[in-house]
Design an enzyme around this catalytic site. Structure first.
Site, short mmCIF file in Angstrom:
data_model
loop_
_atom_site.label_atom_id
_atom_site.label_comp_id
_atom_site.label_asym_id
_atom_site.label_seq_id
_atom_site.Cartn_x
_atom_site.Cartn_y
_atom_site.Cartn_z
N ASP A 197 -4.99 5.91 -0.68
CA ASP A 197 -4.45 7.27 -0.63
C ASP A 197 -3.88 7.61 -2.01
O ASP A 197 -2.68 7.71 -2.22
CB ASP A 197 -3.37 7.38 0.45
CG ASP A 197 -2.89 8.82 0.62
OD1 ASP A 197 -3.58 9.73 0.11
OD2 ASP A 197 -1.85 9.03 1.26
N CYS A 208 -7.15 -6.02 10.49
CA CYS A 208 -8.28 -6.73 9.90
C CYS A 208 -9.59 -6.31 10.58
O CYS A 208 -10.65 -6.30 9.96
CB CYS A 208 -8.12 -8.24 10.06
SG CYS A 208 -6.49 -8.85 9.66
N HIS A 232 -4.72 -5.02 15.22
CA HIS A 232 -5.26 -6.00 14.27
C HIS A 232 -6.01 -5.19 13.22
O HIS A 232 -7.19 -4.86 13.39
CB HIS A 232 -6.19 -6.99 14.96
CG HIS A 232 -5.52 -7.76 16.07
ND1 HIS A 232 -4.47 -8.62 15.84
CD2 HIS A 232 -5.74 -7.78 17.41
CE1 HIS A 232 -4.08 -9.16 16.99
NE2 HIS A 232 -4.83 -8.66 17.96
N GLU A 249 -2.40 -3.55 3.46
CA GLU A 249 -0.99 -3.18 3.34
C GLU A 249 -0.49 -3.36 1.91
O GLU A 249 0.31 -2.57 1.42
CB GLU A 249 -0.12 -3.99 4.31
CG GLU A 249 1.29 -3.43 4.33
CD GLU A 249 2.25 -4.23 5.21
OE1 GLU A 249 3.27 -3.67 5.60
OE2 GLU A 249 1.97 -5.41 5.47
N ARG A 278 7.96 -8.82 -1.22
CA ARG A 278 8.04 -7.39 -0.94
C ARG A 278 9.05 -6.69 -1.85
O ARG A 278 8.81 -5.58 -2.29
CB ARG A 278 8.42 -7.15 0.53
CG ARG A 278 7.28 -7.41 1.50
CD ARG A 278 7.64 -7.02 2.91
NE ARG A 278 6.56 -7.35 3.84
CZ ARG A 278 5.56 -6.53 4.15
NH1 ARG A 278 5.51 -5.32 3.61
NH2 ARG A 278 4.62 -6.90 5.00
N GLU A 313 6.24 -14.63 4.95
CA GLU A 313 5.66 -14.05 6.17
C GLU A 313 4.48 -14.89 6.61
O GLU A 313 3.76 -15.47 5.79
CB GLU A 313 5.23 -12.60 5.92
CG GLU A 313 6.39 -11.69 5.53
CD GLU A 313 5.96 -10.24 5.40
OE1 GLU A 313 4.93 -9.86 5.99
OE2 GLU A 313 6.65 -9.49 4.68
#
Length: 678
Positions: free
Chosen positions: A422, A646, A644, A365, A325, A354
């Protein structure tokens, strides 16, 4: 009208068609549409329709008479693109009344059309195009006649089609009333195509085997209307009005494969006329084409491994991206550069350290965070325009444009993997991205050099655009008052650098005579040449992933919708399409949930959508395509809702009050970043 009509009837019986045509032309020139309507009103009240009947019989008796009848002037030419020479007011008045005349009058008009098409088809040319607006063709009972009329129009020479396109533009697009007629004509053609594809009563139409030419001819004529609409500024109808939604239910992939095999040959496909295909169809074609490429890449990897007798690792079937990240941009760039050969495999993302398993949510994400960081103004790659709320390429000419290639690849991966982003680019970016629509094999071939205008510049650099518009409209002496040359200046990292718009530009003054050329070259410099290196890298990044022929079907606006989805939210539509697990739509918790969501401001509604789906944008098919699901979470009501992404699923504890639900939901959607496993 009565007197003239009786005289014309006698002329018809005497066979004096030459005199008849001249009289008709003179009569129409001297009689206005209001006079005609007044005559029809008298016939309505008196019940004597014979003069009106004779009028229609004489007017629609042949192409020659029809052409002469609606001329503005008897001796005026009718073959110029600047003026069709047609008295459209009278033509419209005649057609407005037609459906209110007795049945025998309406039949005589159709009979005249049949006779003209049979006897005078060689002289059809532009003379018969006035028949296209006949409102009788809205009925399936007249479709055989309508089809033959469309066939004549579709088979005209290219020069006639060019004239016809401008005829539609001049005749149909200038008054508000004519705009409505234009849209009705488009709808009539669309209905004709849809009814031929899926007739309500098949026995009302000839067998498809005997009239397979109906749909190609109607589509060709519709393309002339679409072309006329596209050369009007602003367009009279949005491009979505030309979508035929019936085609969403056809075997469009078979049509696409036929088009790929035969191209724009004599074999008809709807892909030859992409304006008629909706964005839903084009997205589905892109997705299925992408899936086929993914399967092909995966199969090739397996074959290579097996042929070398190597152990097959299933991870080889995916584009596996591992990033930290804190080093998100550099890690992503390294991974995509190193795995360039795998870009057409299914994308899987892992955040180092993670425990999240990527079923789609981690990928969403990754896209979101990467775009957010790259487009931050502090990063220096893009500049932000507040007026249009969009980003543009920085003009700084560095040696390394790899990060621009990364952004292009991200956009390509998003389309390839059906992820909405976006990204707020102006329309000019998507025009450039389709110039050309398929990436050239020769790396030295110029790309992205679109024909952009002052209107495009207005959305990117509004101050400069306004200044250039003032230059074009200035009524004084441009050379003396503006004192400009064909040399412009641009700031790069605090340094002002000069650029000549043409050879020797610093010595060529801008004058009243050459100011249009100056504006054209300046716009081209700002939107094409000054950012060529950056945009070329961006272009090649996008097309390294999306090199499908399906891109040739897309308009720039449609590419934007595929990449970004729609920013407008309809939470009512989301509610109507929602699915429930261990809840029903009448449960108190669900009723309270929708009361809260529908009362949220737009910002919180977007946060909710992002919390549950990983994006705050609506996909091409609208809210129903999200397959949004609310599941009961049987835990303490002290828990926050979880999601979720997904599966576009929201897990909601059974909160006891609307106030508690609003509080917990607001906390959850306002602090949504990162993944974890229970």
């Amino acid at each position: 009208i009565s007197t003239i009509s009786r005289y014309l009837s006698s002329e018809i019986r005497g066979g004096n068609t030459c005199i008849l045509s001249l009289i008709l032309a003179s009569f129409r020139f001297n009689v206005c549409s209001s006079d005609y309507r007044e005559g029809v009103e008298k016939a309505t009240h008196s019940g004597d329709w014979k003069p009106v009947h004779d009028f229609y019989a004489s007017t629609f008796g042949s192409f020659l008479e029809l052409s002469a009848a609606f001329k503005k002037e008897a001796n005026a030419p009718s073959n110029t693109t600047d003026d069709s020479g047609i008295n459209t007011r009278l033509l419209n008045a005649v057609y407005d009344v037609l459906l209110h005349t007795p049945p025998d009058t309406q039949k005589c008009v159709l009979k005249g059309a049949i006779n003209s098409l049979l006897r005078e088809w060689k002289s059809f040319k532009i003379k018969g195009t006035s028949l296209l607006q006949n409102p009788q063709y809205g009925s399936t009972a007249t479709y055989v006649i309508f089809a033959h009329l469309l066939r004549q129009m579709a088979s005209l020479a290219e020069t006639d089609h060019h004239f016809l396109m401008h005829w539609f533009k001049k005749t149909l697009l200038f008054s508000r009333l004519s705009q409505k007629r234009f849209k009705l004509l488009v709808e009539r053609l669309q209905l004709f195509i849809s009814t031929r594809l899926y007739p309500g009563r098949p026995e009302d139409l000839p067998p498809m085997a005997k009239c397979s030419w109906w749909i190609p001819c109607a589509t060709k004529v519709l393309s002339l209307l679409n072309a006329a609409n596209s050369i009007v500024t602003p367009p009279i109808a949005p491009f979505t009005d030309f979508y035929n939604l019936t085609l969403d239910h056809t075997d469009f992939m078979d049509d696409y494969h036929t088009w790929q095999m035969h191209g724009n040959s004599s074999r008809f496909t709807f892909c030859q006329f992409p304006f008629i295909l909706s964005t839903v169809v084009k997205k589905a074609i892109m997705q299925r084409d992408s899936e086929q490429q993914m399967i092909s890449m995966a199969r090739q990897t397996l074959v290579d491994k097996v042929s070398r007798r190597q152990r097959v690792d299933m991870s080889l079937l995916f584009l596996n991206i591992k990033v930290r990240r804190l080093q998100l941009v550099s890690d992503s760039l390294d991974e995509l550069t190193r795995k360039r050969a795998d870009l057409k495999k299914k994308l899987k993302v892992t955040f180092v350290g993670e425990a999240g398993l990527d079923m789609g949510g981690l990928t969403k994400e990754w896209f979101l965070l990467l775009i957010r960081r790259i487009f931050h103004t502090d990063y220096g790659m893009f500049t932000y325009t507040k007026d249009s709320q969009s980003y543009w390429f920085s003009s700084w000419k560095g040696d390394d444009c790899s990060e621009f290639r990364l952004v292009g690849a991200l956009m390509g991966l998003a389309v390839y993997n059906s992820i909405t982003l976006d990204i707020r680019f102006p329309p000019a970016v998507y025009k450039k991205l389709l110039t050309p629509p398929i990436g050239p094999c020769d790396p030295d071939t110029p790309v992205g050099m679109a024909a952009l205008t002052l209107e495009d510049l207005l959305q990117i650099m509004p101050d400069i655009a306004h200044g250039l518009a003032e230059l074009l409209s200035y009524e004084g002496n441009v050379e003396e008052d503006f004192y400009s040359t064909f040399q412009v200046f641009q700031e790069e990292l605090g340094v002002i650098k000069p650029y000549s718009l043409k050879p020797g530009g610093e010595k060529i003054p801008v004058t009243n005579l050459n100011r249009k050329e100056y504006v054209h070259l300046y716009v081209d410099f700002l939107l094409n040449k000054s950012i060529y290196k950056q945009f070329a890298a961006f272009y090649h990044g996008f097309h390294s992933v999306c090199d499908s022929n399906a891109l040739m079907l897309l308009r720039p606006e449609e590419v934007e919708i595929l990449v970004c989805g729609s920013p407008s939210l309809d939470m009512g539509a989301l509610q109507r399409g929602a699915q429930y697990e261990n809840y029903s739509k009448t449960d108190p918790t669900i009723r309270a949930f929708w009361d809260v969501v529908l009362s949220f401001p737009l910002d919180l509604q977007k946060r909710l959508l992002h919390f549950t789906t990983g994006s705050d944008r609506v996909p091409v098919g609208g809210m129903p395509d999200l397959n949004f699901k609310i599941s009961r979470l049987d835990v303490s009501t002290d828990w926050l809702p979880i999601s979720h992404t997904c599966f576009n699923q929201l897990c909601l504890p059974p909160y006891k009050s609307k106030k508690d639900l609003r509080h917990k939901l607001t906390i959850a959607i306002s602090n949504a970043e990162g993944f974890g496993l229970e």
